[in-house]
Design an enzyme around this catalytic site. Sequence first.
Site, PDB file in Angstrom:
ATOM      1  N   HIS A 265       0.880  -1.178   0.000  1.00 47.95           N
ATOM      2  CA  HIS A 265       0.000   0.000   0.000  1.00 47.95           C
ATOM      3  C   HIS A 265       0.916   1.226   0.000  1.00 47.95           C
ATOM      4  O   HIS A 265       1.635   1.462  -0.963  1.00 47.95           O
ATOM      5  CB  HIS A 265      -0.911  -0.112   1.238  1.00 47.95           C
ATOM      6  CG  HIS A 265      -2.080   0.821   1.301  1.00 47.95           C
ATOM      7  ND1 HIS A 265      -2.416   1.684   0.290  1.00 47.95           N
ATOM      8  CD2 HIS A 265      -3.001   1.036   2.280  1.00 47.95           C
ATOM      9  CE1 HIS A 265      -3.491   2.377   0.642  1.00 47.95           C
ATOM     10  NE2 HIS A 265      -3.864   2.000   1.856  1.00 47.95           N
ATOM     11  N   HIS A 306      -1.575  -2.155  -9.874  1.00 49.63           N
ATOM     12  CA  HIS A 306      -2.535  -1.570  -8.936  1.00 49.63           C
ATOM     13  C   HIS A 306      -3.753  -2.460  -8.867  1.00 49.63           C
ATOM     14  O   HIS A 306      -4.154  -3.040  -9.879  1.00 49.63           O
ATOM     15  CB  HIS A 306      -2.947  -0.158  -9.394  1.00 49.63           C
ATOM     16  CG  HIS A 306      -3.543   0.648  -8.299  1.00 49.63           C
ATOM     17  ND1 HIS A 306      -4.862   0.537  -7.941  1.00 49.63           N
ATOM     18  CD2 HIS A 306      -2.990   1.551  -7.461  1.00 49.63           C
ATOM     19  CE1 HIS A 306      -5.092   1.356  -6.931  1.00 49.63           C
ATOM     20  NE2 HIS A 306      -3.980   1.977  -6.606  1.00 49.63           N
ATOM     21  N   ASP A 364       3.367   5.672  -6.855  1.00 51.29           N
ATOM     22  CA  ASP A 364       4.513   5.504  -5.944  1.00 51.29           C
ATOM     23  C   ASP A 364       5.833   5.411  -6.676  1.00 51.29           C
ATOM     24  O   ASP A 364       6.886   5.654  -6.096  1.00 51.29           O
ATOM     25  CB  ASP A 364       4.326   4.243  -5.094  1.00 51.29           C
ATOM     26  CG  ASP A 364       3.230   4.442  -4.081  1.00 51.29           C
ATOM     27  OD1 ASP A 364       3.225   5.497  -3.451  1.00 51.29           O
ATOM     28  OD2 ASP A 364       2.379   3.559  -3.947  1.00 51.29           O
TER      29      ASP A 364
HETATM   30  N1  CMC Z   1       5.564  -7.113 -10.444  1.00 52.54           N
HETATM   31  C1  CMC Z   1       5.431  -8.315 -11.058  1.00 52.54           C
HETATM   32  N2  CMC Z   1       4.262  -8.945 -11.224  1.00 52.54           N
HETATM   33  C2  CMC Z   1       3.169  -8.328 -10.744  1.00 52.54           C
HETATM   34  C3  CMC Z   1       3.223  -7.084 -10.098  1.00 52.54           C
HETATM   35  C4  CMC Z   1       4.486  -6.462  -9.958  1.00 52.54           C
HETATM   36  N3  CMC Z   1       4.601  -5.289  -9.369  1.00 52.54           N
HETATM   37  N4  CMC Z   1       1.980  -6.705  -9.716  1.00 52.54           N
HETATM   38  C5  CMC Z   1       1.162  -7.690 -10.120  1.00 52.54           C
HETATM   39  N5  CMC Z   1       1.876  -8.678 -10.742  1.00 52.54           N
HETATM   40  C6  CMC Z   1       1.347  -9.866 -11.386  1.00 52.54           C
HETATM   41  C7  CMC Z   1       0.942 -10.932 -10.383  1.00 52.54           C
HETATM   42  O1  CMC Z   1       1.990 -11.797 -10.069  1.00 52.54           O
HETATM   43  C8  CMC Z   1      -0.187 -11.594 -11.118  1.00 52.54           C
HETATM   44  O2  CMC Z   1       0.395 -12.423 -12.089  1.00 52.54           O
HETATM   45  P1  CMC Z   1      -0.335 -13.830 -12.524  1.00 52.54           P
HETATM   46  O3  CMC Z   1      -1.668 -13.423 -13.071  1.00 52.54           O
HETATM   47  O4  CMC Z   1       0.583 -14.418 -13.525  1.00 52.54           O
HETATM   48  O5  CMC Z   1      -0.446 -14.643 -11.262  1.00 52.54           O
HETATM   49  C9  CMC Z   1      -0.861 -10.465 -11.872  1.00 52.54           C
HETATM   50  O6  CMC Z   1       0.163  -9.497 -12.077  1.00 52.54           O
HETATM   51  C10 CMC Z   1      -2.038  -9.842 -11.128  1.00 52.54           C
HETATM   52  O7  CMC Z   1      -1.568  -9.468  -9.841  1.00 52.54           O
HETATM   53  P2  CMC Z   1      -2.450  -9.479  -8.524  1.00 52.54           P
HETATM   54  O8  CMC Z   1      -1.572  -9.850  -7.361  1.00 52.54           O
HETATM   55  O9  CMC Z   1      -3.705 -10.263  -8.738  1.00 52.54           O
HETATM   56  O10 CMC Z   1      -2.846  -7.979  -8.431  1.00 52.54           O
HETATM   57  P3  CMC Z   1      -3.420  -7.295  -7.163  1.00 52.54           P
HETATM   58  O11 CMC Z   1      -4.501  -6.426  -7.648  1.00 52.54           O
HETATM   59  O12 CMC Z   1      -3.764  -8.258  -6.086  1.00 52.54           O
HETATM   60  O13 CMC Z   1      -2.152  -6.478  -6.648  1.00 52.54           O
HETATM   61  C11 CMC Z   1      -0.661  -4.754  -6.119  1.00 52.54           C
HETATM   62  C12 CMC Z   1      -2.005  -5.127  -6.753  1.00 52.54           C
HETATM   63  C13 CMC Z   1      -0.516  -3.239  -6.099  1.00 52.54           C
HETATM   64  C14 CMC Z   1      -0.616  -5.281  -4.659  1.00 52.54           C
HETATM   65  C15 CMC Z   1       0.482  -5.418  -6.952  1.00 52.54           C
HETATM   66  O14 CMC Z   1       0.431  -4.940  -8.288  1.00 52.54           O
HETATM   67  C16 CMC Z   1       1.859  -5.168  -6.357  1.00 52.54           C
HETATM   68  O15 CMC Z   1       2.280  -5.916  -5.464  1.00 52.54           O
HETATM   69  N6  CMC Z   1       2.582  -4.101  -6.852  1.00 52.54           N
HETATM   70  C17 CMC Z   1       3.872  -3.759  -6.291  1.00 52.54           C
HETATM   71  C18 CMC Z   1       3.683  -2.940  -5.047  1.00 52.54           C
HETATM   72  C19 CMC Z   1       3.198  -1.530  -5.358  1.00 52.54           C
HETATM   73  O16 CMC Z   1       3.748  -0.844  -6.204  1.00 52.54           O
HETATM   74  N7  CMC Z   1       2.186  -1.111  -4.606  1.00 52.54           N
HETATM   75  C20 CMC Z   1       1.634   0.251  -4.716  1.00 52.54           C
HETATM   76  C21 CMC Z   1       0.206   0.255  -5.116  1.00 52.54           C
HETATM   77  S1  CMC Z   1      -0.327   1.893  -5.544  1.00 52.54           S
HETATM   78  C22 CMC Z   1      -0.425   2.673  -4.027  1.00 52.54           C
HETATM   79  C23 CMC Z   1      -1.746   2.558  -3.389  1.00 52.54           C
HETATM   80  O17 CMC Z   1      -2.754   2.986  -3.979  1.00 52.54           O
HETATM   81  O18 CMC Z   1      -1.764   2.095  -2.218  1.00 52.54           O
END
Ligand code: CMC
Length: 431
Positions: A265, A306, A364
């Site tokens: 987050h 995101h 971010d």
């Molecule tokens: N790097 C590599 N792979 C990723 C990433 C990433 N940063 N983010 C998502 N994926 C992949 C994930 O492994 C999954 O792949 P597959 O379908 O092959 O299993 C796919 O993309 C979908 O990911 P998800 O985990 O279902 O997506 P989510 O909506 O649960 O996660 C997130 C969103 C923000 C937690 C994630 O993108 C992440 O961990 N990003 C890095 C941390 C980050 O930058 N966070 C800041 C978010 S913006 C600030 C805020 O609003 O709080």
Amino acid sequence: MKKTVTLTFSDGSPSIELPIEQGTYGKPVIDIRTLGAHGYFTHDPGFTATSSCTSDITYIDGDEGLLYYRGYPIEQLAYQSDYMEVSYLLLHGELPTAVQKTAFEESIRHHSLLHDQMENVFRGFRRSAHPMAVMIGVTGAMSAFYHEGNDLFDPKHREIVAHRLIAKVPTVATWAYKFNEGQPFVYPQNHLSYAENFLHMMFSTPCEPYVPNPVLARALDRIFLLHADHEQNASASTVRLAGSSGANPYACVAAGMASLWGPLHGGANEAVLKMLDDMGDVSRIPEYIKRAKDKSDGFRLMGFGHRVYKNMDPRARIIRETCYEVLDELDLRDDPQFKMAMELERIALEDDYFISRKLYPNVDFYSGIIFRAMGIPPSMFTVMFALARTSGWVAQWNEMLSDPAHKIGRPRQLYTGPERREYVPMDQRGA
Ligand code: CMC
């Protein structure tokens, strides 16, 4: 005629009709509130498909990359408004008149000083404490200073809480930094704007005059504005859930800050810089991209992706521009770390793994680069986010308590533990 959906069961149990509600925008929602009476709950870990409240504050269309505060597109607010006006808008629902804006700003200035005794709260932490830990602790401690006289059902009282929090968080944030650095605390100056005051309390010392740079103050104000609210994310939902029991609002906002701290987050901007530091050189980008794609690795490219935006985050577009303005002002365009970040952005945006999963650089990714250029250390990045998000949290909290139908939040669960069993005395449990 109101749309409904009928739930039918494979075992022939009687079907259930549920109403479908449509908001101003967004996907229609199935109102499942009567399901419990029929003997069912729904199961949605991570709330990926569940609306937890009605809200008039913020709207996000993640597929289109849209963000509105009270109906105003974020781009219009970012380029024509400022953080104080947006804080007023989030809280009150309408843009202020000139008179209302002046009165709001005066009230925020009036509340920016901390109770003198709070200095001792800071001094109770170890010097090396993470400033986010100090921020959470001190904000929570405000509940000890302002507990009596909080009538949560009196809109005037809620307004004072909101003003106090918005006013005091820059002082708390900068004092957390000063305490880390071993520098004297700097008091707010009422002739300065909100962002200028932050820069003053962060960077000035009693030894020499300090004049905030107007380009940096404007950039900071824009970053605050872009981070002010983001509907029902983890931290806003935490503030709402904590507040739903009628708890002290300062403690509730401290709970929201704790939720924000996580690297998935608000902690992501700090994680971005850490990742760039670890990377060290442009030549290592392919190695990091490879790791991000490897499901057995667990590494994610910080600052990408995101939960809601499956298109470019509109805030990221604006903050990217601000990033260039700040780097130009500080003559840092050729900074190796910035060049590395831009190369990472370029490579990831052209990579099929990121394209197919709609993983774009998020807000971010850029905010960390800007903060570092300004001289704000990575440990303060999430603190900056918390400061800016305070206006959103108090608006969400205020909206929840203004609703006469509000209820304490109490999710259900799908219990998968053991069935009932008898207690086994210690001497019968084996070796
Ligand atoms: N790097 C590599 N792979 C990723 C990433 C990433 N940063 N983010 C998502 N994926 C992949 C994930 O492994 C999954 O792949 P597959 O379908 O092959 O299993 C796919 O993309 C979908 O990911 P998800 O985990 O279902 O997506 P989510 O909506 O649960 O996660 C997130 C969103 C923000 C937690 C994630 O993108 C992440 O961990 N990003 C890095 C941390 C980050 O930058 N966070 C800041 C978010 S913006 C600030 C805020 O609003 O709080």
